[in-house]
Design a protein around this motif. Sequence first.
Motif, PDB file in Angstrom:
ATOM      1  N   ALA A  75      38.921  49.954  59.012  1.00 52.70           N
ATOM      2  CA  ALA A  75      38.622  50.830  57.882  1.00 52.70           C
ATOM      3  C   ALA A  75      37.872  50.064  56.801  1.00 52.70           C
ATOM      4  O   ALA A  75      36.941  50.577  56.200  1.00 52.70           O
ATOM      5  CB  ALA A  75      39.907  51.433  57.330  1.00 52.70           C
ATOM      6  N   LEU A  76      38.279  48.821  56.544  1.00 52.56           N
ATOM      7  CA  LEU A  76      37.615  48.010  55.524  1.00 52.56           C
ATOM      8  C   LEU A  76      37.300  46.650  56.119  1.00 52.56           C
ATOM      9  O   LEU A  76      38.091  46.103  56.884  1.00 52.56           O
ATOM     10  CB  LEU A  76      38.523  47.826  54.301  1.00 52.56           C
ATOM     11  N   ASP A  77      36.141  46.119  55.753  1.00 53.94           N
ATOM     12  CA  ASP A  77      35.725  44.843  56.307  1.00 53.94           C
ATOM     13  C   ASP A  77      35.310  43.902  55.183  1.00 53.94           C
ATOM     14  O   ASP A  77      34.261  44.083  54.574  1.00 53.94           O
ATOM     15  CB  ASP A  77      34.573  45.071  57.297  1.00 53.94           C
ATOM     16  N   ASP A  78      36.152  42.923  54.889  1.00 51.96           N
ATOM     17  CA  ASP A  78      35.831  41.865  53.934  1.00 51.96           C
ATOM     18  C   ASP A  78      35.330  42.412  52.591  1.00 51.96           C
ATOM     19  O   ASP A  78      34.201  42.167  52.190  1.00 51.96           O
ATOM     20  CB  ASP A  78      34.777  40.939  54.555  1.00 51.96           C
ATOM     21  N   VAL A  79      36.187  43.164  51.932  1.00 51.69           N
ATOM     22  CA  VAL A  79      35.814  43.735  50.636  1.00 51.69           C
ATOM     23  C   VAL A  79      36.338  42.844  49.513  1.00 51.69           C
ATOM     24  O   VAL A  79      37.524  42.521  49.479  1.00 51.69           O
ATOM     25  CB  VAL A  79      36.392  45.157  50.488  1.00 51.69           C
ATOM     26  N   SER A  80      35.455  42.419  48.633  1.00 51.57           N
ATOM     27  CA  SER A  80      35.873  41.644  47.468  1.00 51.57           C
ATOM     28  C   SER A  80      35.326  42.299  46.213  1.00 51.57           C
ATOM     29  O   SER A  80      34.154  42.672  46.165  1.00 51.57           O
ATOM     30  CB  SER A  80      35.348  40.209  47.552  1.00 51.57           C
ATOM     31  N   LEU A  81      36.171  42.442  45.221  1.00 53.26           N
ATOM     32  CA  LEU A  81      35.741  43.108  43.987  1.00 53.26           C
ATOM     33  C   LEU A  81      36.701  42.724  42.873  1.00 53.26           C
ATOM     34  O   LEU A  81      37.919  42.767  43.060  1.00 53.26           O
ATOM     35  CB  LEU A  81      35.769  44.629  44.198  1.00 53.26           C
ATOM     36  N   ASP A  82      36.148  42.303  41.739  1.00 53.17           N
ATOM     37  CA  ASP A  82      36.996  42.025  40.571  1.00 53.17           C
ATOM     38  C   ASP A  82      36.707  43.057  39.505  1.00 53.17           C
ATOM     39  O   ASP A  82      35.553  43.356  39.217  1.00 53.17           O
ATOM     40  CB  ASP A  82      36.717  40.622  40.021  1.00 53.17           C
ATOM     41  N   ILE A  83      37.763  43.608  38.950  1.00 48.54           N
ATOM     42  CA  ILE A  83      37.598  44.637  37.930  1.00 48.54           C
ATOM     43  C   ILE A  83      38.259  44.158  36.648  1.00 48.54           C
ATOM     44  O   ILE A  83      39.433  43.754  36.656  1.00 48.54           O
ATOM     45  CB  ILE A  83      38.220  45.967  38.404  1.00 48.54           C
ATOM     46  N   GLU A  84      37.484  44.163  35.569  1.00 49.74           N
ATOM     47  CA  GLU A  84      38.009  43.665  34.300  1.00 49.74           C
ATOM     48  C   GLU A  84      38.783  44.752  33.568  1.00 49.74           C
ATOM     49  O   GLU A  84      38.544  45.931  33.789  1.00 49.74           O
ATOM     50  CB  GLU A  84      36.861  43.164  33.426  1.00 49.74           C
TER      51      GLU A  84
END
Lengths: 264, 323
Positions: free
Chosen positions: A30-39
Amino acid sequence: MTAAPAATGTAIGMSGLTVRFTTRRSQTTALDDVSLDIEPGEFVTIVGPSGCGKSTLLKIVAGLVKPTSGDVSLLERPVRGPQKEIGFVFQKAALLEWRGARANILLQAEMRGMDRAQAARRADELIEMTGLTGFEKALPHELSGGMQQRVALCRALLHSPPVLLMDEPFGALDALTREQMNAELHRIWRETGTTVVLVTHSIAEAVFLGTRVVVMSPRPGRIIRTFSVELPAHRDYAQVMSDPRFDRLATDLRGLLGSAAANH
Amino acid sequence: MTENSLDTAGRQAAADQASGARAAAAGPGSVDAADGLDGTASSTVAKQPPGGGRPPRPTLGRRALTFADSLWRPALVLAVFFAAWWFVAAREYVPNYLVPTPGQVWETMTTQWSELARHTLVTLYETVLGFVLAAALGLVTAVAIAYSRTLDKALYPIVLFAQVIPKIAIAPLLVVWFGLGLTPKIILAVLIAFFPVVISGVAGLRSTDPELLDLAATMGAGPWRTFRKIRFPNALPHLMAGLKVAVTLAVVGAVVGEFVGASEGLGYVLLLANGNLDSALLFADLILMSAIGIVLFVLVEIAEALLIPWHASRRAGVSLTTS
Ligand SMILES: Nc1ncnc2c1ncn2[C@@H]1O[C@H](COP(=O)(O)OP(=O)(O)OP(=O)(O)O)[C@@H](O)[C@H]1O
Ligand SMILES: [Mg+2]
């Protein structure tokens, strides 16, 4: 609980998230190597084709789905198990069919053991704000799909959470009510400084609401691009729609989503 | 008047949903057509007008009418049945000592009323106590099975075994163990009524929408609150269906217990009447047994209507749109 978190660090951190679902018949990534930073205080909108893992992503942040690999943190703490510093609006309204609209909203207060009188006042404010006045006692099956979704939204806002996760909250609304709700949500976000992650299929909604728009690829879901929305923090629906920057961004997004779907 | 207000509410909801579907149909990759409208359009849109109030309660006359409407069919069937019975018995197509006339049965009932009432009360007492115990035990077992995998594996075989073992076969054993008093009858009623409560309770508790449980988790609620506010109310429609079956079975349990060894109760009277070839008493006794079952069943139905009015109103809503 009411106040926004200190404006340092990340509100939500995701790194290397991969999710595989194994069922008896098949295995889906379903998801492949997702990176995300949310401030803290950001409003991130996520768009992507159906089935690319947007709902799964939100559930991982809420601690409802465990990623196959990768790390998540919420308000600087690693996510292990369900998180309660959040308000979650599910893709379906998920209301209790035996409770009226107002009682459904107040479920949030009862489950958290909040102060009753205060919660009741807040519920009435939200009912007024979302145009549900007159339907306080109506059972879910007596409400339209859009009204049910508004009840779910009120329920998620009742405890003024520092982080709001919304999965296509306005999908069942007519276009005009949707605009009103967008404007309302924008106002709430501006006034409270809540961190919001919102999944949507509407490009206009994504651009109008977001400080950042994240575009995902078809399954297996990856982040193909993130756009910063160069629009003023205080937005007016009519102004945004006639802003040339809105047009450019909307065209870009449409092109990206279209080509992603075509390459698949 | 009532129809009118319902109708407008319905149309309004339908319109709401239709436009919702349109918005959803626009789908990804295209800006919703209406999103392009300028702001003047949205500013003229009024908020939802109030109109979600309940329709007024039906008047007394109307309620009596619906009551009569629901009653005439079974009444007709009963009348035909009694007429046929009376015809067969009065013409003596079957000898009178086998099938008495309705008149003879009525006479037996009135002349032996105080005796019959005493025995009816005994059987009623055994049945109600057995049913209540079965409901409580069944619910606890259902909760244990629904919540714990280990208990599920451990308890299900026992529950199933208790169900498949012929209750009539263990009745004599119970009499040997517990004597001729009320205990073996109540135990039999519990044993028979227990199973449907467990099965319906487990089905109900397991039918909770997983998304609702997710929701409860994000609200930081513990298992007890989640049970009380979400899982239990959600299980009630299933559970009530099981209780209705259970209450009619509890009568059977009590009577079977009385067959095996008793000095009072309708089952005991039945054996007496049988031995004396007193068919009028036998029939009167059967009618009283059935009456116990019917009255208890109706009481559970009333409890259901009071406990889960939302479920009933939902069913009523469905029939409104189809009629
Ligand atoms: N519990 C599950 N078990 C097995 N597969 C699942 C499960 N949940 C999701 N999936 C699969 O993971 C993929 C992503 O699902 P998800 O619901 O996150 O998509 P989505 O992006 O939210 O789609 P939509 O826009 O249609 O809501 C889908 O292919 C789906 O079949
Ligand atoms: Mg989804």
